[in-house]
Enzyme design. Structure first.
Site, PDB file in Angstrom:
ATOM      1  N   ASN A 166     109.306   0.959 -22.582  1.00 47.80           N
ATOM      2  CA  ASN A 166     109.869   0.798 -23.930  1.00 47.80           C
ATOM      3  C   ASN A 166     111.105   1.645 -24.161  1.00 47.80           C
ATOM      4  O   ASN A 166     111.508   1.854 -25.307  1.00 47.80           O
ATOM      5  CB  ASN A 166     108.812   1.118 -24.991  1.00 47.80           C
ATOM      6  CG  ASN A 166     108.199   2.498 -24.802  1.00 47.80           C
ATOM      7  OD1 ASN A 166     108.765   3.351 -24.143  1.00 47.80           O
ATOM      8  ND2 ASN A 166     107.026   2.706 -25.387  1.00 47.80           N
ATOM      9  N   ILE A 187     102.929   5.453 -17.182  1.00 42.51           N
ATOM     10  CA  ILE A 187     101.514   5.812 -17.318  1.00 42.51           C
ATOM     11  C   ILE A 187     100.820   5.787 -15.958  1.00 42.51           C
ATOM     12  O   ILE A 187     100.006   6.664 -15.641  1.00 42.51           O
ATOM     13  CB  ILE A 187     100.832   4.862 -18.322  1.00 42.51           C
ATOM     14  CG1 ILE A 187     101.347   5.129 -19.750  1.00 42.51           C
ATOM     15  CG2 ILE A 187      99.313   4.981 -18.267  1.00 42.51           C
ATOM     16  CD1 ILE A 187     100.888   4.126 -20.791  1.00 42.51           C
ATOM     17  N   GLY A 236     100.812  -0.337 -10.499  1.00 38.89           N
ATOM     18  CA  GLY A 236     101.951   0.141 -11.286  1.00 38.89           C
ATOM     19  C   GLY A 236     101.990   1.653 -11.286  1.00 38.89           C
ATOM     20  O   GLY A 236     102.259   2.284 -12.312  1.00 38.89           O
ATOM     21  N   SER A 285      97.990  -2.702 -28.795  1.00 37.67           N
ATOM     22  CA  SER A 285      98.423  -4.077 -29.065  1.00 37.67           C
ATOM     23  C   SER A 285      97.349  -5.113 -28.768  1.00 37.67           C
ATOM     24  O   SER A 285      97.548  -6.306 -28.977  1.00 37.67           O
ATOM     25  CB  SER A 285      99.687  -4.379 -28.258  1.00 37.67           C
ATOM     26  OG  SER A 285     100.746  -3.563 -28.718  1.00 37.67           O
ATOM     27  N   ARG A 310     105.563   4.695 -11.721  1.00 38.46           N
ATOM     28  CA  ARG A 310     106.296   5.090 -12.934  1.00 38.46           C
ATOM     29  C   ARG A 310     105.355   5.182 -14.144  1.00 38.46           C
ATOM     30  O   ARG A 310     104.244   4.642 -14.111  1.00 38.46           O
ATOM     31  CB  ARG A 310     107.349   4.024 -13.267  1.00 38.46           C
ATOM     32  CG  ARG A 310     108.520   3.941 -12.319  1.00 38.46           C
ATOM     33  CD  ARG A 310     109.453   2.843 -12.763  1.00 38.46           C
ATOM     34  NE  ARG A 310     110.651   2.783 -11.947  1.00 38.46           N
ATOM     35  CZ  ARG A 310     111.698   3.572 -12.113  1.00 38.46           C
ATOM     36  NH1 ARG A 310     111.684   4.494 -13.055  1.00 38.46           N
ATOM     37  NH2 ARG A 310     112.766   3.467 -11.340  1.00 38.46           N
ATOM     38  N   TYR A 333     103.064 -10.569 -25.118  1.00 37.16           N
ATOM     39  CA  TYR A 333     102.460  -9.349 -24.553  1.00 37.16           C
ATOM     40  C   TYR A 333     101.127  -9.003 -25.197  1.00 37.16           C
ATOM     41  O   TYR A 333     100.151  -8.731 -24.500  1.00 37.16           O
ATOM     42  CB  TYR A 333     103.469  -8.216 -24.763  1.00 37.16           C
ATOM     43  CG  TYR A 333     102.976  -6.825 -24.513  1.00 37.16           C
ATOM     44  CD1 TYR A 333     102.528  -6.022 -25.565  1.00 37.16           C
ATOM     45  CD2 TYR A 333     102.977  -6.279 -23.237  1.00 37.16           C
ATOM     46  CE1 TYR A 333     102.102  -4.725 -25.354  1.00 37.16           C
ATOM     47  CE2 TYR A 333     102.546  -4.977 -23.016  1.00 37.16           C
ATOM     48  CZ  TYR A 333     102.124  -4.211 -24.074  1.00 37.16           C
ATOM     49  OH  TYR A 333     101.687  -2.920 -23.865  1.00 37.16           O
ATOM     50  N   SER A 356      95.791  -1.762 -24.580  1.00 36.50           N
ATOM     51  CA  SER A 356      96.821  -1.253 -25.486  1.00 36.50           C
ATOM     52  C   SER A 356      96.341  -1.321 -26.922  1.00 36.50           C
ATOM     53  O   SER A 356      95.478  -2.151 -27.260  1.00 36.50           O
ATOM     54  CB  SER A 356      98.096  -2.104 -25.364  1.00 36.50           C
ATOM     55  OG  SER A 356      99.015  -1.781 -26.409  1.00 36.50           O
ATOM     56  N   LYS A 408      97.139  -8.024 -23.614  1.00 36.46           N
ATOM     57  CA  LYS A 408      96.436  -6.740 -23.762  1.00 36.46           C
ATOM     58  C   LYS A 408      95.064  -6.951 -24.428  1.00 36.46           C
ATOM     59  O   LYS A 408      94.100  -6.257 -24.100  1.00 36.46           O
ATOM     60  CB  LYS A 408      97.298  -5.752 -24.527  1.00 36.46           C
ATOM     61  CG  LYS A 408      98.506  -5.287 -23.750  1.00 36.46           C
ATOM     62  CD  LYS A 408      98.090  -4.680 -22.384  1.00 36.46           C
ATOM     63  CE  LYS A 408      99.250  -4.149 -21.580  1.00 36.46           C
ATOM     64  NZ  LYS A 408      98.824  -3.488 -20.333  1.00 36.46           N
TER      65      LYS A 408
HETATM   66  C1  RM4 Z   1     102.460  -0.950 -26.802  1.00 42.16           C
HETATM   67  C2  RM4 Z   1     102.950  -0.700 -28.224  1.00 42.16           C
HETATM   68  C3  RM4 Z   1     104.163   0.197 -28.184  1.00 42.16           C
HETATM   69  C4  RM4 Z   1     105.221  -0.391 -27.250  1.00 42.16           C
HETATM   70  C5  RM4 Z   1     104.609  -0.691 -25.889  1.00 42.16           C
HETATM   71  C6  RM4 Z   1     105.593  -1.358 -24.952  1.00 42.16           C
HETATM   72  O1  RM4 Z   1     101.383  -1.828 -26.801  1.00 42.16           O
HETATM   73  O2  RM4 Z   1     103.303  -1.930 -28.796  1.00 42.16           O
HETATM   74  O3  RM4 Z   1     104.690   0.369 -29.495  1.00 42.16           O
HETATM   75  O4  RM4 Z   1     106.281   0.552 -27.123  1.00 42.16           O
HETATM   76  O5  RM4 Z   1     103.508  -1.543 -26.046  1.00 42.16           O
END
Ligand code: RM4
Length: 260
Positions: free
Chosen positions: A201, A17, A12, A152, A15, A163, A150, A167
């Site tokens: 995002n 990161i 990836g 997340s 674009r 998602y 992430s 992560k």
């Molecule tokens: C990240 C987090 C961010 C989101 C991105 C796509 O883990 O949730 O807030 O913008 O994902």
């Protein structure tokens, strides 16, 4: 130069990161192999995103190749590593970065959205890590793998039920790979970006109220930029982190800890 004459593979990498990781690696002396998928639109002036990043790396005096492929398919990682070794002779660092996040409500999420997100984010990370580590073991000189997990992995998102588990899985994958690959001198770590403004995002953050809400929650007072993450990936990939493996690094401006 933290990555002098190293060969860095970035999935990836055209674009967001991944692009920042590719550029930061080149700036630190690395040659770079960039994986991308379906990125042929002329989004960077006349050039496509991938032509643009290859050009920027070559302008830094480093070599770059671009290899198209969907990391969700196991053969993509195998081919990516083969093409990298053909071009540069070896692989030192893998940035397992490719990921998607098609925001979607949970209850009416089609299986296709869930399954494609798992396939790219988790299966893709597994396959490309396996391919890179196999080459590193053969080389016998160790290596570094840095996965883009992430924030997340640690907290949820109501529109990210597909998602966030991927992560968390990527984070756990690095922990287990650190154990499995430690005997070969291969270190495995993850970065955990917070809310970084990227294509991933852009639509979500085009909601000005949400953008303001997320920014307000961040103690450092701003959304992250791709290079904020890339600098941490370079550190974990470099010999400065020679005794770091199985670790994860939050790169979130303080977002995770900010309850009140
Ligand atoms: C990240 C987090 C961010 C989101 C991105 C796509 O883990 O949730 O807030 O913008 O994902």
């Amino acid at each position: 130069m933290l990555l002098e004459n190293k060969v860095v593979v970035v999935t990836g990498g055209s674009r967001g990161i991944g692009r920042a990781i590719a550029l930061a690696s080149a700036r630190e002396g690395a040659d770079v192999a960039i994986n991308y998928w379906g990125d042929n639109d002329e989004s960077y002036g006349k050039a496509s995103a991938v032509e643009s990043i290859v050009g920027e790396i070559e302008a830094l005096g480093r070599r770059a190749i671009a290899v198209e492929g969907n990391v969700a398919e196991r053969d993509t990682g195998i081919e990516l590593i083969r093409r990298t070794v053909d071009a540069f002779g070896h692989v030192d660092v893998l940035s397992s970065n490719a990921g998607i996040c098609p925001f979607h409500a949970f209850l009416d999420m089609p299986a296709s959205v869930y399954e494609s997100t798992v396939a790219v984010n988790l299966n893709g990370a597994f396959y490309v890590t396996q391919a890179a580590a196999t080459q590193m073991k053969t080389q016998g000189t160790g290596g570094a793998i840095v996965a883009t997990s992430s924030i997340s992995a640690l907290v949820g998102g109501g529109m990210q039920t597909h998602y966030t588990p991927t992560k968390a899985g990527v984070h756990s994958l690095m922990q287990s790979c650190a154990i499995a690959l430690g005997p070969y001198g291969i270190r495995c770590n993850s970065v955990m970006p917070g809310t970084i403004a990227t294509d991933l995002n852009a639509e979500d953050l085009s909601d000005t109220d949400k953008r303001a809400y997320m920014t307000k929650r961040i103690p450092l007072g701003r959304l992250g930029e791709p290079d904020d993450v890339a600098q941490c990936v370079v550190f974990l990939a470099s010999d400065r982190a020679r005794y770091v493996t199985g670790a994860s690094l939050l790169v979130d401006g303080g977002l995770f800890v900010n309850l009140q």
